[in-house]
Design an enzyme around this catalytic site. Structure first.
Site: not given
Ligand code: F6P
Length: 343
Positions: A179-180, A12, A137, A268, A259, A266
């Site tokens: 995420m994480g 990722g 992560d 990343r 909600r 976002i």
């Molecule tokens: O490892 C980083 C990450 O953003 C995780 O937090 C998330 O679960 C995963 O990658 C998503 O993977 P992809 O980008 O392949 O959908």
């Protein structure tokens, strides 16, 4: 001929990758008079011998750029690559051919725990590697922090700040899923930085009734507005319970208007924070100094702000999760934050 190294970014993406690429390339060229080849799309570029020459000009102006100029993928360098059980195959033969064609002495693999496992597999078929730990992560075993993490925490904190104002206007509970992967580092840090009332992380088993009683107690005390921060890997038993699921359950069980927001990719994107630019630059320079000393098959690491390295075999296949006695969890509990396990 000058010494030659390769570099790839895999897994990722995250803010700071280009800062790391820039640091490796500039250190290699300026300090060690090496030539640097950047492989396109992670291990795929190494397998297919797809690369660009990383000159000083090529890496000029990329420090602040999000993403990776090399592109990335989740391609593996060989079919099976468990640290103790892997099998060289057609792909690994092609990688060896690439190494010979370009006369490379080592490949810098920038990535998360999956990439470190893949890099370790390469080292076991005689291809020298150096790992640089990156991921939002922060779950790479063997180093205190990966670059990408600080930027993600900042993005999530900004989002939580915004959710507070809209939740207040509507007297709502808002659940934000961050995420994480299977670790709760982003949820815990952004939950504290953003003043989350409930923080649910994969490392702590939660009970939805405890969460709902906590939220109803807050409402009874005249605080109907609450922010629930949940890591995407949170489960009940074996079942993942993501943000939308939790918001629906809370709404049903408490009757409080609820909600949800799933922050998603976002986290990343965009330019790295100053902290991540500095960490990525430090990791890149240190990784290249290890290569200069021919100290291969390590992953660079940081402990108490001091750079070091560990054998890549030690981190391969491992995930760093939050220990129950982690100091920040105790801090949050002291401020009355609910982790769904007895608040
Ligand atoms: O490892 C980083 C990450 O953003 C995780 O937090 C998330 O679960 C995963 O990658 C998503 O993977 P992809 O980008 O392949 O959908």
């Amino acid at each position: 001929m000058k010494r030659r190294i390769g570099i790839l970014t895999a897994g990722g993406d995250c803010p700071g990758l280009n800062a790391a690429i820039r640091s490796v390339a500039k250190t290699a060229i300026i300090e060690h008079d090496m030539e640097v080849f950047g492989f396109i799309g992670g291990f795929k570029g190494l397998i297919e011998n797809e690369y660009i020459a990383l000159t000083e000009e090529k890496v000029s102006g990329i420090l602040t750029l999000g993403g990776t100029i090399l592109g990335t993928s989740r391609e593996k360098p060989m079919k099976k690559n468990h640290p103790d059980d892997f099998e060289p195959d057609q792909k690994s033969k092609q990688i060896k051919k690439t190494m010979n064609l370009l006369q490379l002495e080592c490949v810098v693999c920038i990535g998360g725990n999956g990439t470190m496992k893949n890099a370790h597999a390469l080292s076991k078929i005689g291809i020298p590697v150096i790992g640089i730990p990156k991921t939002i992560d922060n779950d790479v075993w063997g180093t205190e922090v990966t670059f990408g993490f600080d930027s993600a925490v900042q993005i999530c904190t900004d989002a939580i700040d915004r959710l507070h104002t809209t939740a207040s206007s509507h007297k709502r509970v808002i659940v934000i899923e961050v995420m994480g992967h299977d670790a709760g580092w982003i949820a815990l840090h952004s939950g504290i930085a953003g003043g989350g009332d409930v923080i649910l992380i994969p490392e702590i088993e939660y009970d939805i009734s405890i969460v709902c009683n906590y939220l109803m107690k807050r409402e009874a005390l005249g605080k109907p507005v609450s922010i629930v921060v949940v890591g995407e890997g949170v489960k009940t038993g074996k079942k993942r319970t993501p943000g939308p699921y939790l918001a629906k359950k809370i709404n049903e069980l408490t009757g409080i208007e609820t909600r949800e927001t799933v922050l998603g990719y976002i986290q990343r994107g965009g330019s790295p924070t100053a902290t991540d630019r500095i960490l990525a630059t430090r990791y890149g320079q240190f990784a290249t100094s290890l290569i200069a000393q021919k100290q291969y098959n390590s992953m660079v690491s940081i402990t108490n702000n001091i750079l070091g390295s560990i054998p890549i075999s030690e981190t391969a296949g491992k995930t760093k999760i939050i220990e129950p006695d982690y100091e920040l969890i105790k801090t949050a509990r002291s401020l009355g934050v609910c982790f769904g396990d007895g608040c």
